[in-house]
Motif scaffolding. Structure first.
Motif, PDB file in Angstrom:
ATOM      1  N   ILE A  69      -7.820 -16.710   7.471  1.00 53.46           N
ATOM      2  CA  ILE A  69      -7.081 -17.113   6.272  1.00 53.46           C
ATOM      3  C   ILE A  69      -6.248 -15.925   5.802  1.00 53.46           C
ATOM      4  N   ARG A 356      -4.220 -23.085  -1.591  1.00 51.98           N
ATOM      5  CA  ARG A 356      -3.338 -23.451  -0.497  1.00 51.98           C
ATOM      6  C   ARG A 356      -1.892 -23.175  -0.888  1.00 51.98           C
ATOM      7  N   SER A 391       6.805 -18.323   9.051  1.00 50.22           N
ATOM      8  CA  SER A 391       6.062 -19.442   9.631  1.00 50.22           C
ATOM      9  C   SER A 391       5.210 -20.170   8.591  1.00 50.22           C
ATOM     10  N   LEU A 392       5.310 -19.794   7.334  1.00 55.14           N
ATOM     11  CA  LEU A 392       4.491 -20.419   6.293  1.00 55.14           C
ATOM     12  C   LEU A 392       4.887 -21.878   6.103  1.00 55.14           C
ATOM     13  N   ILE A 393       3.880 -22.743   6.049  1.00 53.98           N
ATOM     14  CA  ILE A 393       4.112 -24.169   5.820  1.00 53.98           C
ATOM     15  C   ILE A 393       3.224 -24.629   4.678  1.00 53.98           C
ATOM     16  N   SER A 394       3.566 -25.757   4.110  1.00 52.89           N
ATOM     17  CA  SER A 394       2.768 -26.311   3.019  1.00 52.89           C
ATOM     18  C   SER A 394       1.394 -26.723   3.533  1.00 52.89           C
ATOM     19  N   THR A 396      -1.137 -24.567   4.033  1.00 53.06           N
ATOM     20  CA  THR A 396      -1.838 -23.445   4.651  1.00 53.06           C
ATOM     21  C   THR A 396      -2.790 -22.798   3.648  1.00 53.06           C
ATOM     22  N   ARG A 397      -4.062 -22.594   4.065  1.00 53.55           N
ATOM     23  CA  ARG A 397      -5.022 -21.919   3.196  1.00 53.55           C
ATOM     24  C   ARG A 397      -4.687 -20.441   3.112  1.00 53.55           C
ATOM     25  N   VAL A 398      -4.767 -19.886   1.920  1.00 53.04           N
ATOM     26  CA  VAL A 398      -4.451 -18.482   1.701  1.00 53.04           C
ATOM     27  C   VAL A 398      -5.483 -17.873   0.773  1.00 53.04           C
TER      28      VAL A 398
END
Length: 409
Positions: A69, A356, A391-394, A396-398
């Motif tokens: 993550i 997210r 490369s971040l997309i909706s 994605t866990r952060v």
């Protein structure tokens, strides 16, 4: 005897053939207990090892999932009126600036000022020696005297012929000729007089005077230099002077910020060479037309410079105040420029919601360089990802670090 001697030899063999006695029962029980204990200890060791390995695998899996993550830094948008100030670059120019040329041919006789000299209007700057003009003027004055003498003679003749005509002593034709000859002489005198005035004017150009009060910024001649006023060649600039007690600053204001360029409004100037110091200026005029190439409005700001501290050609920052909007229902937010994502579908920012990342479309207003104004798409409480990955997309866990102020990088 033989029987007696063989008896002793039979006794040992008989003894060796007798069965050994059985071990005691207590020793068997101890041996069985030891073996059982060893089996139990071995089973415990095996179970503990398997359990520790299982726990290690579980911990490793959890750590791997947690490490997968990404950890992000976030900022909170800045609200308020800080974005109402517009800072734009500009260059200072002298209020009046002109090159000074000679209006007569000759040789430079003397110069009286050099670069950096402050002069007043009408002050003598240089003198030019013009021997040819002087000689031409003397000749023109002599020709004028000759023409004036001929005029007087023609006038006397005309008067006499007109008196004689009254008594019919002369013909009408001769009288008319005398009158017309007087007119021609008078025209010749007028022409000679104009020529004398022209040469006197050229002679007056032997002395070069300052057209206004200012400072000499360049001297391009020296004593004995040939002065060409432009007849048959390119004229030579003698001096260059500028009036710097008042300066003009031209600023290219973006179209979106053009409402801030109101005539009569105040503007503040700052310079790198005067840190922490500001100079007051006034917007005096604008082009009232947007440049189609740069999409900017050309604006003139005048600033007083009585002590000549600001130099012409200096690079300055002009601070303009954007007028407050009448409708305050929508509040603009300011975010760092390094939070923006440029995608094919439009401008986006990454917002952390429920652990997210979510890509949120926004609309920006003004660009302040390191920060931008957002007018649509964000809330003051949103946590925005700084330096988001391409490369971040909706979804994605952060993992979120501590939020920072909106102006920080």
């Amino acid at each position: 005897m033989s029987n007696i001697e063989n008896k002793p030899s039979e006794t040992p063999s008989a003894v060796s053939e007798q069965p050994s006695p059985a071990p005691p029962k207590s020793s068997s029980r101890w041996l069985l207990s030891g073996l059982t204990l060893a089996v139990i200890i071995l089973a415990i060791l095996i179970y503990t090892g398997i359990r520790e390995r299982a726990n290690a695998e579980t911990t490793l899996g959890t750590s791997t999932e947690r490490a997968a993550i990404p950890t992000v830094n976030v900022v909170v948008p800045v609200t308020g009126t800080a974005a109402q100030e517009i800072v734009l670059p500009g260059n200072t120019q002298a209020f009046n600036e002109t090159p000074i040329y000679a209006r007569t041919n000759g040789y430079l006789k003397q110069w009286h000022v050099d670069i950096g000299a402050k002069v007043n209007r009408g002050q003598l700057l240089a003198e030019i020696d013009t021997p040819e003009i002087d000689q031409q003027l003397e000749q023109a004055r002599a020709d004028l005297k000759n023409a004036q003498a001929n005029e007087r003679l023609a006038e006397i003749t005309s008067t006499r012929w007109q008196d004689l005509l009254k008594t019919n002593s002369v013909s009408k034709q001769e009288t008319d000729q005398a009158i017309q000859d007087l007119s021609a002489r008078q025209a010749s005198v007028d022409s000679m007089t104009a020529n004398v005035h022209r040469l006197e004017q050229l002679q007056s150009f032997e002395k070069v005077y300052a057209p206004f009060s200012g400072v000499i910024t360049a001297r391009n001649t020296d004593i004995g230099a040939l002065i060409n006023a432009g007849a048959g060649g390119v004229p030579q600039e003698l001096f260059h002077m500028a009036s710097i007690n008042r300066l003009r600053v031209y600023v290219a204001v973006p179209e979106v910020d053009s409402p801030a360029a109101q005539t009569g409004a105040k503007a503040t100037l700052t310079l790198d060479e005067f840190p922490g110091e500001t100079f007051e200026g006034t917007i005096v005029r604008n082009s009232d037309s947007i440049d189609s190439a740069s999409r900017t409005l050309n604006v003139e700001v005048d600033v007083n410079n009585p002590q000549d501290r600001i130099k012409t050609g200096a690079y300055v920052f002009v601070h303009l105040t954007r007028p407050h909007a009448v409708n305050n229902s929508t509040q603009s937010l300011t975010i760092p420029a390094n939070t923006l994502l440029f995608r094919s579908e439009g401008l986006r920012v990454g917002v952390v919601r429920d652990e997210r990342a979510e890509l949120v479309p926004i609309k920006i207003g003004r660009d302040f360089g390191s920060t931008v104004e957002v007018v649509i798409g964000l809330k003051p409480t949103d946590h925005i990802i700084v330096n988001p990955s391409d490369s971040l997309i909706s979804g994605t866990r952060v993992q979120v670090s501590a939020p920072q102020a909106g102006g920080s990088k």
